[in-house]
Design a protein around this motif. Structure first.
Motif, short mmCIF file in Angstrom:
data_model
loop_
_atom_site.label_atom_id
_atom_site.label_comp_id
_atom_site.label_asym_id
_atom_site.label_seq_id
_atom_site.Cartn_x
_atom_site.Cartn_y
_atom_site.Cartn_z
N VAL A 178 0.84 -1.20 0.00
CA VAL A 178 0.00 0.00 0.00
C VAL A 178 0.87 1.25 0.00
N ALA A 179 1.95 1.24 0.79
CA ALA A 179 2.86 2.38 0.84
C ALA A 179 3.52 2.61 -0.52
N SER A 180 3.91 1.52 -1.17
CA SER A 180 4.53 1.65 -2.49
C SER A 180 3.55 2.26 -3.49
N ASP A 181 2.31 1.79 -3.45
CA ASP A 181 1.29 2.31 -4.38
C ASP A 181 0.95 3.76 -4.07
N THR A 182 0.78 4.07 -2.79
CA THR A 182 0.41 5.43 -2.39
C THR A 182 1.54 6.42 -2.65
N GLY A 183 2.75 6.06 -2.26
CA GLY A 183 3.88 6.93 -2.49
C GLY A 183 4.12 7.18 -3.96
N GLY A 184 3.96 6.13 -4.76
CA GLY A 184 4.13 6.28 -6.21
C GLY A 184 3.06 7.16 -6.82
N TYR A 185 1.83 7.02 -6.35
CA TYR A 185 0.73 7.82 -6.88
C TYR A 185 0.91 9.30 -6.55
N VAL A 186 1.19 9.59 -5.28
CA VAL A 186 1.33 10.99 -4.86
C VAL A 186 2.52 11.66 -5.54
N ALA A 187 3.66 10.99 -5.52
CA ALA A 187 4.85 11.58 -6.15
C ALA A 187 4.67 11.70 -7.66
N GLY A 188 3.99 10.74 -8.27
CA GLY A 188 3.76 10.81 -9.71
C GLY A 188 2.86 11.97 -10.10
N VAL A 189 1.80 12.20 -9.30
CA VAL A 189 0.88 13.30 -9.58
C VAL A 189 1.56 14.65 -9.37
N LEU A 190 2.36 14.76 -8.31
CA LEU A 190 2.97 16.05 -7.98
C LEU A 190 4.22 16.35 -8.80
N PHE A 191 5.03 15.33 -9.06
CA PHE A 191 6.34 15.59 -9.65
C PHE A 191 6.61 14.80 -10.94
N GLY A 192 5.69 13.93 -11.33
CA GLY A 192 5.96 13.03 -12.45
C GLY A 192 6.24 13.76 -13.76
N ARG A 193 7.41 13.51 -14.31
CA ARG A 193 7.81 14.11 -15.59
C ARG A 193 8.38 13.08 -16.57
N HIS A 194 9.04 12.08 -16.05
CA HIS A 194 9.74 11.13 -16.91
C HIS A 194 9.05 9.76 -16.84
N PRO A 195 8.45 9.30 -17.95
CA PRO A 195 7.75 8.01 -17.95
C PRO A 195 8.68 6.86 -17.59
N LEU A 196 8.17 5.95 -16.79
CA LEU A 196 8.95 4.78 -16.39
C LEU A 196 8.87 3.68 -17.43
N ALA A 197 7.65 3.40 -17.91
CA ALA A 197 7.45 2.38 -18.94
C ALA A 197 6.33 2.85 -19.86
N PRO A 198 6.62 3.82 -20.74
CA PRO A 198 5.56 4.48 -21.51
C PRO A 198 4.76 3.56 -22.41
N THR A 199 5.36 2.49 -22.91
CA THR A 199 4.62 1.60 -23.80
C THR A 199 3.70 0.65 -23.06
N VAL A 200 3.94 0.48 -21.76
CA VAL A 200 3.13 -0.46 -20.97
C VAL A 200 2.14 0.29 -20.09
N SER A 201 2.64 1.27 -19.32
CA SER A 201 1.79 2.04 -18.41
C SER A 201 2.24 3.50 -18.45
N PRO A 202 1.66 4.31 -19.33
CA PRO A 202 2.13 5.69 -19.53
C PRO A 202 2.06 6.57 -18.29
N LYS A 203 1.21 6.23 -17.34
CA LYS A 203 1.05 7.10 -16.17
C LYS A 203 2.11 6.87 -15.10
#
Length: 299
Positions: A178-203
């Motif tokens: 849950v912490a991994s999912d929550t931390g990834g979601y919050v940081a991705g929404v606030l600071f996300g700029r560089h796609p991790l795996a754009p062809t599989v999961s662009p968000k």
């Protein structure tokens, strides 16, 4: 004598007035993270409350809860496969899922392997009795995948539960994911700029992955203290879990892409289906079990 307006000039004036008076309705912006956030939070907290209550009440209640959830996931996966004309035998899979999970909790790793092999053999024979040919081979292979992906991986949670400090280990495992999912979601929404795996999961973003590590390490350190383990154990779990959880999420994204699905279901508002919540947990369970068994000796 009054001046008359030409028909062309009248039409132009009407069109100009129409353009000035009719403003386009503002478009509704989708949430940046791609979720209905209030619904996701409410459902997530509700699920955590149910899981926590079952662990506190009696471990057997948690086993029963996992059996029900995994049987629902088997049904959900069978419906998803049916979109591509792949039909897995649900009845032997449900029976095998129950047997794998219950025997793993009561009899350990050896029973896990025996019940898993019996389930694999059962689904193959069941499908063979319904007919032969390429379709039967395809359906049997999909059924073996389902037995491995769902009850086999989930059985490692049962092994954790049956060990010393079992409920605490399982709670830490779930909270780390849950912490991994929550931390990834919050940081991705606030600071996300560089796609991790754009062809599989662009968000998914690199920044989101960093957020997963940070929050998971914090939870891991607290969990290690509760279990009476060294701090390095918590740090190790905090690094390993985001990696396995992300792999599990990306793997299910690939599966959904092949099946032309956005979500595996709609049972959980803001989250999707059962499998959309289990993907990270399933892939993480074997690694969390092994790491905890190594770092915190079992009874």
């Amino acid at each position: 004598m009054s001046r008359r307006t030409s028909p062309a000039r009248a039409r132009a004036g009407a069109e100009r007035g129409s353009r000035q008076g009719a403003r386009p309705a503002p478009e509704k912006k989708a949430p940046k993270g791609g979720r209905n956030l209030p619904a996701a939070i409410a459902v997530g907290l509700g699920l955590l409350a149910v899981v926590g209550a079952s662990l506190v009440y009696r471990p057997v209640a948690f086993v029963a809860l996992v059996v029900v959830v995994l049987c629902g996931a088997v049904w959900e996966l069978s419906r998803a496969f049916a979109r591509k004309d792949v039909h897995i035998p649900v009845v032997p899979l449900v029976v095998g899922t129950t047997g794998i999970l219950v025997s793993s909790y009561y009899s350990g790793a050896e029973a896990l392997m025996v019940s898993y092999l019996l389930t694999v053999g059962g689904v193959v024979v069941w499908r063979a009795l319904e007919g032969s040919g390429p379709a039967a081979v395809r359906d049997a292979a999909a059924a073996v995948f389902a037995a491995t992906y769902l009850p086999f991986l989930a059985a490692f949670v049962m092994l954790m539960l049956a060990s010393d400090q079992g409920p605490s280990r399982v709670a830490l495992f779930i909270l780390l994911v849950v912490a991994s999912d929550t931390g990834g979601y919050v940081a991705g929404v606030l600071f996300g700029r560089h796609p991790l795996a754009p062809t599989v999961s662009p968000k998914k973003s690199v920044e989101g992955m960093a957020g997963s590590f940070v929050l998971a390490i914090v939870v891991g350190l607290v969990g290690a203290h509760v279990l009476g383990a060294d701090p390095w154990v918590g740090a190790m779990l905090g690094v390993a879990v985001p990696i396995t959880a992300t792999i599990g999420d990306l793997a299910e994204s690939l599966l959904k892409r092949d099946l032309d699905l956005k979500d595996m279901g709609s049972l959980l508002p803001g989250h999707g289906g059962i499998l959309d919540r289990l993907d990270s947990l399933l892939m993480t369970a074997p690694f969390a079990y092994l790491l905890m068994a190594y770092a915190v000796p079992l009874s």
